[in-house]
Design a protein around this motif. Structure first.
Motif, PDB file in Angstrom:
ATOM      1  N   CYS A 199       0.830  -1.210   0.000  1.00  0.00           N
ATOM      2  CA  CYS A 199       0.000   0.000   0.000  1.00  0.00           C
ATOM      3  C   CYS A 199       0.864   1.261   0.000  1.00  0.00           C
ATOM      4  O   CYS A 199       0.562   2.231  -0.697  1.00  0.00           O
ATOM      5  N   ALA A 200       1.929   1.239   0.790  1.00  0.00           N
ATOM      6  CA  ALA A 200       2.807   2.407   0.869  1.00  0.00           C
ATOM      7  C   ALA A 200       3.455   2.698  -0.476  1.00  0.00           C
ATOM      8  O   ALA A 200       3.556   3.860  -0.902  1.00  0.00           O
TER       9      ALA A 200
ATOM     10  N   GLY B  34       1.627   7.264  -6.344  1.00  0.00           N
ATOM     11  CA  GLY B  34       0.570   8.179  -6.746  1.00  0.00           C
ATOM     12  C   GLY B  34       0.834   9.608  -6.309  1.00  0.00           C
ATOM     13  O   GLY B  34       0.606  10.558  -7.069  1.00  0.00           O
ATOM     14  N   GLN B  35       1.335   9.757  -5.092  1.00  0.00           N
ATOM     15  CA  GLN B  35       1.613  11.096  -4.585  1.00  0.00           C
ATOM     16  C   GLN B  35       2.765  11.754  -5.339  1.00  0.00           C
ATOM     17  O   GLN B  35       2.723  12.953  -5.636  1.00  0.00           O
TER      18      GLN B  35
ATOM     19  N   SER C  98      -4.801   1.984  -3.127  1.00  0.00           N
ATOM     20  CA  SER C  98      -3.845   2.924  -2.545  1.00  0.00           C
ATOM     21  C   SER C  98      -3.281   3.874  -3.591  1.00  0.00           C
ATOM     22  O   SER C  98      -3.042   5.052  -3.307  1.00  0.00           O
ATOM     23  N   LEU C  99      -3.061   3.375  -4.804  1.00  0.00           N
ATOM     24  CA  LEU C  99      -2.565   4.239  -5.874  1.00  0.00           C
ATOM     25  C   LEU C  99      -3.574   5.338  -6.182  1.00  0.00           C
ATOM     26  O   LEU C  99      -3.206   6.509  -6.351  1.00  0.00           O
ATOM     27  N   ALA C 100      -4.852   4.983  -6.229  1.00  0.00           N
ATOM     28  CA  ALA C 100      -5.893   5.972  -6.494  1.00  0.00           C
ATOM     29  C   ALA C 100      -5.933   7.029  -5.393  1.00  0.00           C
ATOM     30  O   ALA C 100      -6.084   8.232  -5.669  1.00  0.00           O
ATOM     31  N   ILE C 101      -5.783   6.588  -4.151  1.00  0.00           N
ATOM     32  CA  ILE C 101      -5.781   7.537  -3.026  1.00  0.00           C
ATOM     33  C   ILE C 101      -4.572   8.463  -3.121  1.00  0.00           C
ATOM     34  O   ILE C 101      -4.673   9.674  -2.894  1.00  0.00           O
TER      35      ILE C 101
ATOM     36  N   GLY D 110      -8.016   5.481   9.834  1.00  0.00           N
ATOM     37  CA  GLY D 110      -7.809   4.452  10.840  1.00  0.00           C
ATOM     38  C   GLY D 110      -8.729   3.257  10.633  1.00  0.00           C
ATOM     39  O   GLY D 110      -8.304   2.101  10.752  1.00  0.00           O
ATOM     40  N   VAL D 111      -9.988   3.525  10.305  1.00  0.00           N
ATOM     41  CA  VAL D 111     -10.955   2.452  10.068  1.00  0.00           C
ATOM     42  C   VAL D 111     -10.544   1.631   8.846  1.00  0.00           C
ATOM     43  O   VAL D 111     -10.566   0.395   8.861  1.00  0.00           O
ATOM     44  N   THR D 112     -10.143   2.326   7.773  1.00  0.00           N
ATOM     45  CA  THR D 112      -9.709   1.650   6.549  1.00  0.00           C
ATOM     46  C   THR D 112      -8.484   0.786   6.815  1.00  0.00           C
ATOM     47  O   THR D 112      -8.377  -0.347   6.329  1.00  0.00           O
ATOM     48  N   SER D 113      -7.549   1.321   7.595  1.00  0.00           N
ATOM     49  CA  SER D 113      -6.330   0.586   7.917  1.00  0.00           C
ATOM     50  C   SER D 113      -6.636  -0.680   8.714  1.00  0.00           C
ATOM     51  O   SER D 113      -6.056  -1.741   8.463  1.00  0.00           O
ATOM     52  N   LYS D 114      -7.555  -0.586   9.662  1.00  0.00           N
ATOM     53  CA  LYS D 114      -7.912  -1.761  10.467  1.00  0.00           C
ATOM     54  C   LYS D 114      -8.561  -2.843   9.609  1.00  0.00           C
ATOM     55  O   LYS D 114      -8.321  -4.037   9.809  1.00  0.00           O
ATOM     56  N   LEU D 115      -9.390  -2.417   8.650  1.00  0.00           N
ATOM     57  CA  LEU D 115     -10.015  -3.381   7.754  1.00  0.00           C
ATOM     58  C   LEU D 115      -8.954  -4.100   6.916  1.00  0.00           C
ATOM     59  O   LEU D 115      -8.979  -5.324   6.775  1.00  0.00           O
ATOM     60  N   MET D 116      -8.016  -3.321   6.351  1.00  0.00           N
ATOM     61  CA  MET D 116      -6.940  -3.910   5.559  1.00  0.00           C
ATOM     62  C   MET D 116      -6.113  -4.874   6.397  1.00  0.00           C
ATOM     63  O   MET D 116      -5.757  -5.975   5.956  1.00  0.00           O
TER      64      MET D 116
END
Length: 217
Positions: A68-69, A75-76, A125-128, A204-210
């Protein structure tokens, strides 16, 4: 030869084509590390099966986090406006490649597998990352800093739950933590904006799901 115009804040088509190679290498090729692996001089120890599965699950989570990183930084960097910011993002991405190599090898040593969800995680993650860059550099850097802080919190929690005798995994996680906090500090020095609390909570919620999904799959 006809050239397509570049949209403001977005990369040119030829840049996108070149970056596709990064996608393929991240997802399909073994990662390499310029630095020595943090656990290189540590002998492995015996685990019971439950401990080994747990350690492998945590290292799989860390590997997926680095996937993800890579995508976020890519992307950034593609959409960052300031060359200094773009270079900082690319430098951080290179260290994340090393983290990929460390966690990948440790997963293999523990007799487990990388997450089957990695391609999906990369795409999201690329889209984000592209979106964060388009919004503006200070928000781009703010997103980077907050991401690294949340990653650091996850790594600290892993140090609390890894088997006590798993010195190899601990050495990897400890070095990853130091690197991630360094990335956050660099982002702040470059002018990162403080993200709104609702956005931090959503991250944080997204990270916990992943984390939950990649631990199992």
């Amino acid at each position: 030869m006809l050239k397509l115009p570049a949209l403001p804040g977005l990369p040119k088509l030829d840049t996108l084509v070149a970056e596709f190679d990064t996608v393929l290498r991240t997802l399909a090729a073994p990662a390499t590390s310029a630095r020595a692996h943090p656990d290189a001089h540590i002998d492995d120890t015996d685990f019971d099966e439950a401990e080994k599965r747990h350690a492998a699950g945590l290292m799989r989570v860390n590997h997926s986090g680095e996937i993800c990183a890579q995508a976020l930084y890519q992307g950034q960097a593609l959409t960052a406006r300031d060359p200094a910011n773009r270079e900082a993002l690319r430098h951080a991405a290179q260290e994340e490649v090393e983290h990929l190599a460390w966690t990948e090898r440790r997963i293999e040593e523990l007799g487990s597998h990388k997450s089957v969800l990695n391609p999906l995680l990369y795409a999201g993650s690329l889209a984000i990352g592209v979106t964060a860059g388009v919004i503006g550099d200070k928000w781009n850097l703010g997103f980077l800093a907050e991401t690294e802080r949340q990653v650091g919190a996850h790594l600290q929690s892993h140090l609390q739950t890894l088997p006590v005798q798993d010195a190899k995994s601990r050495a990897i996680v400890e070095q990853m933590y130091r690197d991630e906090m360094g990335h956050a500090d660099i982002a702040v020095e470059l002018g990162a904006a403080e993200l709104p609390l609702p956005l931090k909570a959503l991250m944080g919620v997204t990270s916990k799901l992943m984390t939950s999904l990649s631990y199992r799959f």
